[in-house]
Design an enzyme around this catalytic site. Structure first.
Site, PDB file in Angstrom:
ATOM      1  N   HIS A  78       0.443  -1.298   0.091  1.00 18.84           N
ATOM      2  CA  HIS A  78      -0.227  -0.242  -0.048  1.00 18.84           C
ATOM      3  C   HIS A  78       0.769   1.479  -0.242  1.00 18.84           C
ATOM      4  CE1 HIS A  78      -3.439  -2.572   1.928  1.00 18.84           C
ATOM      5  NE2 HIS A  78      -3.214  -3.115   0.418  1.00 18.84           N
ATOM      6  N   HIS A 235      -9.508  -2.667  -4.880  1.00 19.92           N
ATOM      7  CA  HIS A 235      -8.273  -2.850  -4.181  1.00 19.92           C
ATOM      8  C   HIS A 235      -6.994  -3.667  -5.052  1.00 19.92           C
ATOM      9  CE1 HIS A 235      -5.824  -3.180  -0.392  1.00 19.92           C
ATOM     10  NE2 HIS A 235      -5.737  -4.207  -0.741  1.00 19.92           N
ATOM     11  N   ASP A 239      -2.956  -2.881  -5.099  1.00 21.71           N
ATOM     12  CA  ASP A 239      -1.906  -3.924  -5.143  1.00 21.71           C
ATOM     13  C   ASP A 239      -1.020  -3.735  -5.985  1.00 21.71           C
ATOM     14  OD1 ASP A 239      -2.711  -4.056  -2.426  1.00 21.71           O
ATOM     15  OD2 ASP A 239      -3.976  -5.929  -2.334  1.00 21.71           O
ATOM     16  N   HIS A 262      -0.008 -10.825  -5.305  1.00 23.96           N
ATOM     17  CA  HIS A 262       0.942 -10.620  -5.014  1.00 23.96           C
ATOM     18  C   HIS A 262       1.948 -11.663  -5.050  1.00 23.96           C
ATOM     19  CE1 HIS A 262      -0.467  -7.579  -2.434  1.00 23.96           C
ATOM     20  NE2 HIS A 262      -1.133  -8.344  -0.978  1.00 23.96           N
TER      21      HIS A 262
END
Length: 306
Positions: A78, A235, A239, A262
């Site tokens: 973030h 969101h 990311d 991720h």
């Protein structure tokens, strides 16, 4: 041209997974420094950790970077998205714990503070990474891909059995402050069952209904509901920008994420840099600056509720 902050920015809060209190200070840094973390709570010979794709180590549910001495910082996605989305290319981030504070679960507290402090233009061109041929990685039904484009585009698709999330997709060009206007306030999200499971495994100890959007049986449990009807996919795009910023410079290319996370995005960067014919470094200046994330952004671009 490259940018750094005019002065230091201070943030305090709890780590999402560790639940530990942490103080983090984002300092200005000279041109061509890039972004580095420095652990101030450890009396070690090497407390510096590069915010770079090749410093990422496997971690559950977040992005974690470590140096060769094993010193690490986690949940950096973030703050990295905020830096990239505000066109801050050089920063030294001092932190007195192992995890970046979660704050409200989005990037907006970082962005708001950065825009209040303001940026200092540095006399050095931005060095971007231009994607010149497609690169793709897969894991089961999850896909992450980079293709040539004149500016950074993010195309993301998610599909959850939870009725309150379901199938969502969104495409955005990250030029001209789009991250600040469209994505920066979108919070991390999970199912209540995920929270229970994570806590049973010693994770999400700092998570609350105030710093994550929690879903259960078709309902949003977090007070105030959603900030956007499609907040979850936004969101995931947030990311993705944070993870892509670990490339070491802005990417000029189109990123597609299908159920990606991720780890898969990091695998994509590793695949990109493993193929010298898939990219080239280019110095960006003049009108081309406008194609980069964050260039020309101002406080008026912040979401109304921020």
């Amino acid at each position: 041209m490259q940018n750094t902050l005019k002065s230091a920015a201070v943030f305090t809060g709890l780590g999402l997974h560790s639940g530990e209190a942490v103080r983090m200070v984002v300092h200005p840094a000279p041109a061509d420094t890039g972004v580095w973390f420095r652990r101030t709570d450890l009396d070690l010979a090497d407390p510096l950790i590069p915010a770079r794709w090749d410093a990422v180590v496997p971690s559950k549910l977040c992005t974690l970077v470590a140096n060769p001495s094993g010193v690490s910082v986690s949940t950096i996605e973030h703050i990295m998205a905020a830096l990239a989305g505000c066109a801050i290319h050089n920063a030294l981030i001092e932190i007195d714990g192992p995890e970046v504070p979660i704050l409200d679960g989005s990037s907006v507290p970082f962005v708001q503070t950065f825009l209040e402090i303001g940026l200092r233009v540095q006399e050095a061109p931005v060095r971007a990474i231009r994607v010149v041929k497609p690169v793709e990685v897969r894991e089961g039904e999850a896909v992450a891909r980079l293709e040539p484009s004149d500016n950074l585009e993010i195309d993301f698709r998610i599909d959850f059995a939870e009725a309150a999330i379901g199938r969502q997709e969104k495409h955005l060009s990250m030029a001209n402050g789009a991250f600040v206007r469209e994505l920066c306030d979108s919070r991390t999200f999970c199912l209540q069952a995920d929270v229970d499971r994570m806590r049973a495994n010693g994770l999400a100890l700092g998570g609350t209904l105030e710093n994550a959007v929690v879903f259960e049986d078709g309902e949003v449990l977090s007070p105030g509901g959603l900030r956007h009807d499609d907040e979850p996919v936004r969101h995931k795009m947030l990311d993705a920008l944070g993870d892509l910023s670990l490339a070491g410079g802005p990417i000029l290319g189109r990123y597609t994420g299908i159920r990606a996370g991720h780890a898969l995005t990091n695998r994509l960067l590793r695949a990109l840099f493993a193929d010298a014919s898939a990219y080239r470094f280019v110095d960006v200046g003049g009108m081309t600056d406008r194609k980069l994330p964050g260039m020309g952004v101002h406080r008026g671009d912040l979401p109304v509720h921020a």
